[in-house]
Enzyme design. Structure first.
Site, PDB file in Angstrom:
ATOM      1  N   GLN A 101       0.851  -1.196   0.000  1.00 44.16           N
ATOM      2  CA  GLN A 101       0.000   0.000   0.000  1.00 44.16           C
ATOM      3  C   GLN A 101       0.890   1.250   0.000  1.00 44.16           C
ATOM      4  O   GLN A 101       1.687   1.449   0.925  1.00 44.16           O
ATOM      5  CB  GLN A 101      -0.934   0.054   1.211  1.00 44.16           C
ATOM      6  CG  GLN A 101      -1.939   1.209   1.025  1.00 44.16           C
ATOM      7  CD  GLN A 101      -2.813   1.494   2.219  1.00 44.16           C
ATOM      8  OE1 GLN A 101      -2.304   1.643   3.315  1.00 44.16           O
ATOM      9  NE2 GLN A 101      -4.108   1.587   2.005  1.00 44.16           N
ATOM     10  N   TYR A 187      -5.313  10.806   4.475  1.00 50.49           N
ATOM     11  CA  TYR A 187      -3.928  11.053   4.068  1.00 50.49           C
ATOM     12  C   TYR A 187      -3.908  11.860   2.764  1.00 50.49           C
ATOM     13  O   TYR A 187      -4.946  12.339   2.319  1.00 50.49           O
ATOM     14  CB  TYR A 187      -3.165   9.722   4.018  1.00 50.49           C
ATOM     15  CG  TYR A 187      -3.179   9.086   5.399  1.00 50.49           C
ATOM     16  CD1 TYR A 187      -2.446   9.655   6.444  1.00 50.49           C
ATOM     17  CD2 TYR A 187      -4.004   7.995   5.693  1.00 50.49           C
ATOM     18  CE1 TYR A 187      -2.506   9.127   7.734  1.00 50.49           C
ATOM     19  CE2 TYR A 187      -4.071   7.469   6.972  1.00 50.49           C
ATOM     20  CZ  TYR A 187      -3.318   8.043   7.995  1.00 50.49           C
ATOM     21  OH  TYR A 187      -3.390   7.535   9.271  1.00 50.49           O
ATOM     22  N   ARG A 234      -7.536   2.521  -2.954  1.00 45.23           N
ATOM     23  CA  ARG A 234      -8.449   2.452  -1.810  1.00 45.23           C
ATOM     24  C   ARG A 234      -9.054   3.815  -1.493  1.00 45.23           C
ATOM     25  O   ARG A 234      -8.322   4.809  -1.437  1.00 45.23           O
ATOM     26  CB  ARG A 234      -7.684   1.960  -0.576  1.00 45.23           C
ATOM     27  CG  ARG A 234      -8.590   1.710   0.607  1.00 45.23           C
ATOM     28  CD  ARG A 234      -7.853   1.130   1.803  1.00 45.23           C
ATOM     29  NE  ARG A 234      -8.709   0.146   2.465  1.00 45.23           N
ATOM     30  CZ  ARG A 234      -8.719  -0.091   3.773  1.00 45.23           C
ATOM     31  NH1 ARG A 234      -7.906   0.555   4.586  1.00 45.23           N
ATOM     32  NH2 ARG A 234      -9.533  -0.987   4.288  1.00 45.23           N
TER      33      ARG A 234
HETATM   34  C1  LIG Z   1      -3.618  -1.435  13.486  1.00 42.05           C
HETATM   35  C2  LIG Z   1      -4.320  -0.852  12.281  1.00 42.05           C
HETATM   36  C3  LIG Z   1      -3.578  -0.196  11.319  1.00 42.05           C
HETATM   37  C4  LIG Z   1      -4.198   0.293  10.163  1.00 42.05           C
HETATM   38  N1  LIG Z   1      -3.417   0.854   9.173  1.00 42.05           N
HETATM   39  C5  LIG Z   1      -3.972   1.153   7.980  1.00 42.05           C
HETATM   40  C6  LIG Z   1      -3.148   1.531   6.876  1.00 42.05           C
HETATM   41  O1  LIG Z   1      -1.911   1.592   6.951  1.00 42.05           O
HETATM   42  N2  LIG Z   1      -3.779   1.813   5.701  1.00 42.05           N
HETATM   43  C7  LIG Z   1      -5.145   1.750   5.555  1.00 42.05           C
HETATM   44  O2  LIG Z   1      -5.652   2.006   4.469  1.00 42.05           O
HETATM   45  N3  LIG Z   1      -5.933   1.388   6.591  1.00 42.05           N
HETATM   46  C8  LIG Z   1      -5.386   1.062   7.774  1.00 42.05           C
HETATM   47  N4  LIG Z   1      -6.188   0.616   8.795  1.00 42.05           N
HETATM   48  C9  LIG Z   1      -7.646   0.481   8.574  1.00 42.05           C
HETATM   49  C10 LIG Z   1      -7.991  -0.951   8.190  1.00 42.05           C
HETATM   50  O3  LIG Z   1      -7.437  -1.317   6.934  1.00 42.05           O
HETATM   51  C11 LIG Z   1      -9.528  -1.174   8.136  1.00 42.05           C
HETATM   52  O4  LIG Z   1     -10.099  -0.331   7.167  1.00 42.05           O
HETATM   53  C12 LIG Z   1     -10.209  -0.954   9.478  1.00 42.05           C
HETATM   54  O5  LIG Z   1      -9.441  -1.500  10.544  1.00 42.05           O
HETATM   55  C13 LIG Z   1     -11.615  -1.593   9.523  1.00 42.05           C
HETATM   56  O6  LIG Z   1     -11.526  -2.974   9.218  1.00 42.05           O
HETATM   57  P1  LIG Z   1     -11.733  -4.131  10.309  1.00 42.05           P
HETATM   58  O7  LIG Z   1     -13.099  -3.912  10.887  1.00 42.05           O
HETATM   59  O8  LIG Z   1     -11.623  -5.421   9.547  1.00 42.05           O
HETATM   60  O9  LIG Z   1     -10.650  -3.979  11.335  1.00 42.05           O
HETATM   61  C14 LIG Z   1      -5.601   0.160   9.977  1.00 42.05           C
HETATM   62  C15 LIG Z   1      -6.353  -0.473  10.986  1.00 42.05           C
HETATM   63  C16 LIG Z   1      -5.730  -0.982  12.113  1.00 42.05           C
HETATM   64  C17 LIG Z   1      -6.559  -1.696  13.146  1.00 42.05           C
END
Ligand SMILES: Cc1cc2nc3c(=O)[nH]c(=O)nc-3n(C[C@H](O)[C@H](O)[C@H](O)COP(=O)(O)O)c2cc1C
Length: 372
Positions: A101, A187, A234
């Site tokens: 990413q 971002y 995304r």
């Molecule tokens: C620890 C953590 C780090 C994340 N880092 C990113 C990231 O680097 N880029 C991104 O697009 N989303 C990031 N997210 C968002 C996740 O990709 C996702 O959209 C969000 O956690 C909801 O999904 P879930 O319900 O399956 O956790 C992050 C989420 C978590 C929990």
């Protein structure tokens, strides 16, 4: 009868690749790079999760000034490419697919985040306009208010587009399978899309066509560099995270998707947040592969989006973090490990590579207890 679980386990074409199932590991920042270089521990972490149809790595800066947080990896030096080779090899050895990413933090950066040895140490972050986000960021030296960024000049915008293309090339050089362009979660690309962070009066701002133009230019440049069939993108429409305001967001995202459509990217990744009602409209407007990170929380609800036809693939973040063998667990309905939040960002192998899986019970981990 096909069940929701069966539907999620049918193979699917993503650009030039064939994914063995429709379960995607969503991008997650974990702040465990060595400075900004991926490590053998990171390779182990991704390798453990290679049964995903597709892994999307943590946000990775395409340039030094694009770094948003401490110990996030980059894709702009030879050393970083060497580190990513370890990740690519570990995932491929286990038969998986992995896209990096590309995440430029823009105004969600801080002078104290950029490592001392880089040319941007102590510099202000960049943004579409000199408008600070409200809130604070963890810099490695504690919490600090977001600074007012430097507005990118017209040349600076073009240079940033070129940095994305170069980072995509570096990803391919490292043996990664492709890249996902991060236009979500507040971002840099999302800042350009927004109505509060982007106050530009040139062609990169103003009306909808102006505000979407930077994201489209990045997607075009990256697709030209490595082939559209290795590029995903995304978005997170109407996500206020990182102090984003999007007046008329539906119009913006439908225009964005219409402008991206001719590029024939490998996939569009929609992170649902405050407006899940927009997803069916995006599904209709986008003829390509759609990856959905649904706002609903349960695994069963996630999987049903495939059978319902709401998306082609479904992504999981926290569930993949805590379950290296998530794919097998979803298939059998086995209970899931509980994510250990204090170890999400930074630290060592604990809460990273020691989550138990069927093969590696690892009973010493505090989160080993299954969720009821
Ligand atoms: C620890 C953590 C780090 C994340 N880092 C990113 C990231 O680097 N880029 C991104 O697009 N989303 C990031 N997210 C968002 C996740 O990709 C996702 O959209 C969000 O956690 C909801 O999904 P879930 O319900 O399956 O956790 C992050 C989420 C978590 C929990």
């Amino acid at each position: 009868m096909t069940t929701a679980t069966d539907a999620a386990f049918t193979p699917v074409t993503i650009g030039r690749y064939r994914a063995r199932n429709r379960i995607v590991m969503a991008p997650m920042t974990r702040n465990r790079a060595n400075d900004t270089v991926p490590t053998p521990l990171m390779a182990q972490y991704y390798g453990q999760r290679a049964s995903a149809g597709l892994i999307i790595t943590e946000g990775t800066q395409p340039s030094a000034i694009g770094q948003g947080y401490p110990a996030t990896p980059g894709l702009h030096t030879a050393e970083q490419v060497g580190g990513w080779k370890l990740v690519a090899d570990a995932v491929h050895a286990a038969g998986g697919l992995v896209f990096a990413q590309l995440m430029h933090a823009g105004r969600i950066g801080h002078p104290d985040v950029y490592p001392e040895h880089t040319e941007v140490a102590g510099a202000l972050p960049v943004g579409p306009s000199a408008v600070a986000a409200t809130g604070s960021v963890f810099t490695g030296r504690g919490m600090a208010e977001f600074p007012t960024p430097r507005a990118l000049s017209a040349d600076g915008v073009q240079d940033t587009v070129a940095e994305f293309a170069a980072a995509a090339r570096a990803a391919i050089d490292a043996g990664l399978d492709g890249v996902e362009i991060h236009a979500a979660n507040g971002y840099l690309l999302h800042q350009f899309l927004s109505t509060n962070a982007n106050r530009r009066t040139d062609t990169w701002g103003g009306d909808v066509a102006g505000r979407i133009s930077f994201t489209v230019a990045v997607a075009q440049a990256v697709a030209d560099e490595i082939g559209a069939d290795r590029v995903g993108l995304r978005i997170s429409p109407a996500n206020p995270f990182n102090d984003i305001v999007e007046d008329g967001h539906r119009e913006t995202y439908l225009a964005l998707v219409a402008a991206l459509e001719p590029l024939a990217l490998a996939y569009l990744h929609v992170a649902e947040t405050t407006d899940p009602g927009l997803t069916p409209l995006l599904r209709k407007a986008w003829s390509g592969v759609l990856v959905l990170n649904p706002a609903e929380q349960t695994a069963a609800e996630h999987l049903s989006v495939i059978q319902d036809g709401a998306a082609d693939l479904v992504s999981f973040a926290t569930k993949f973090l805590a379950n290296p063998d998530l794919v097998a667990r979803l298939r059998t309905g086995a209970p899931l490990n509980t994510p250990d939040r204090p170890t999400f960002y930074g630290g060592d192998h604990r809460g990273y590579t020691d989550y138990p899986s069927a093969d590696h019970p690892g009973a010493d981990h505090p989160s080993a207890a299954p969720v009821a």
